[in-house]
Design a protein around this motif. Structure first.
Motif: not given
Length: 247
Positions: A70-77, A89-98, A123-129, A136-138
């Motif tokens: 729910g935060r973004g997409i990743y390239l993993n090895l 192991y994460n090589l690249l992360s593209l995280i969305g906007t909050d 019900r929106l577990p990635y939301a944070y204060k 909320i991550p997009e």
């Protein structure tokens, strides 16, 4: 092409190209949320074209995977013969906007009241204060199942946190298991508080279970989301599942 069988940079780029080539066949209606996902895949492809990645022979257990949360997409090895998360192991992360509640509501074409209701019921577990406001991550989607597909990690607490009879300490991780019904036919949730590294129990007594009613479960989720030293992590999903999730 299997996402877990990508052996080199060309495989990864070809996989992303095939996803982009087929997108219009699956989703033809305008949708801001869907468009942002497509843009993120294009961005990953652009970044990868500039990177050098080692090649792995077909006989190797090691390879690349495109995954998403729910935060973004990743390239993993990873070593994909093993189910142990430590071998990825994460090589690249593209995280969305909050986003603010109003911005998230506009992106999803729903009312701010509905977004607040999702937050209030956990019900929106990635939301944070952030201060007094919720962010909320997009790419976050409301959880529609009664098992939360992920875990919470506790880090850098100055002192233990207490919710009823649940005590949370540094390096605990918390999972929420399937709902069940008690003798009065009322729903209850099983909360598991683990010690040690995620996925590895520190000893045979490294897991403590608690039972919560639906009402207390909702309060517990808000309790976790409101604490900056507790972070939510979801299980990876395949890129296809992430891309074609719908509101």
């Amino acid at each position: 092409m299997n996402e877990k069988c990508l052996k080199n940079k060309e495989d990864v780029l070809n996989f992303l190209s095939k996803v982009l080539d087929n997108i219009e066949n699956f989703y033809t209606l305008p949708n801001k949320f869907f468009e942002r996902r497509k843009e993120t895949i294009v961005d990953m492809k652009t970044v990868l074209e500039k990177l050098d990645l080692p090649n792995f022979p077909d006989s190797s257990d090691w390879g690349y995977q495109i995954a998403a949360t729910g935060r973004g997409i990743y390239l993993n090895l990873g070593n994909y013969r093993s189910e142990n998360y430590i071998s990825r192991y994460n090589l690249l992360s593209l995280i969305g906007t909050d986003l603010t509640i109003d911005e998230y509501a506009a992106m999803h074409d729903i009312s701010s009241t509905i977004v607040r209701k999702h937050i209030n019921f956990g019900r929106l577990p990635y939301a944070y204060k952030a201060g007094s406001s919720w962010m909320i991550p997009e790419f976050s989607q409301p959880i529609r199942t009664e098992k939360l597909p992920g875990w919470f990690c506790v880090n850098n607490l100055r002192e233990d946190m207490i919710f009823g009879n649940i005590i949370l300490k540094n390096n605990n991780w918390i999972t929420i298991e399937n709902v069940k019904r008690n003798n009065d036919n009322k729903k209850e949730f099983t909360i598991q508080v683990h010690s040690g590294i995620y996925g590895v129990e520190s000893n045979v007594e490294g897991k403590i279970e608690h039972i919560l009613t639906v009402e207390n479960m909702n309060k517990f989720i808000i309790f976790l989301l409101s604490e900056p030293h507790i972070s939510y992590h979801s299980n990876d999903m395949g890129l296809g599942a992430w891309l074609y999730q719908r509101d």
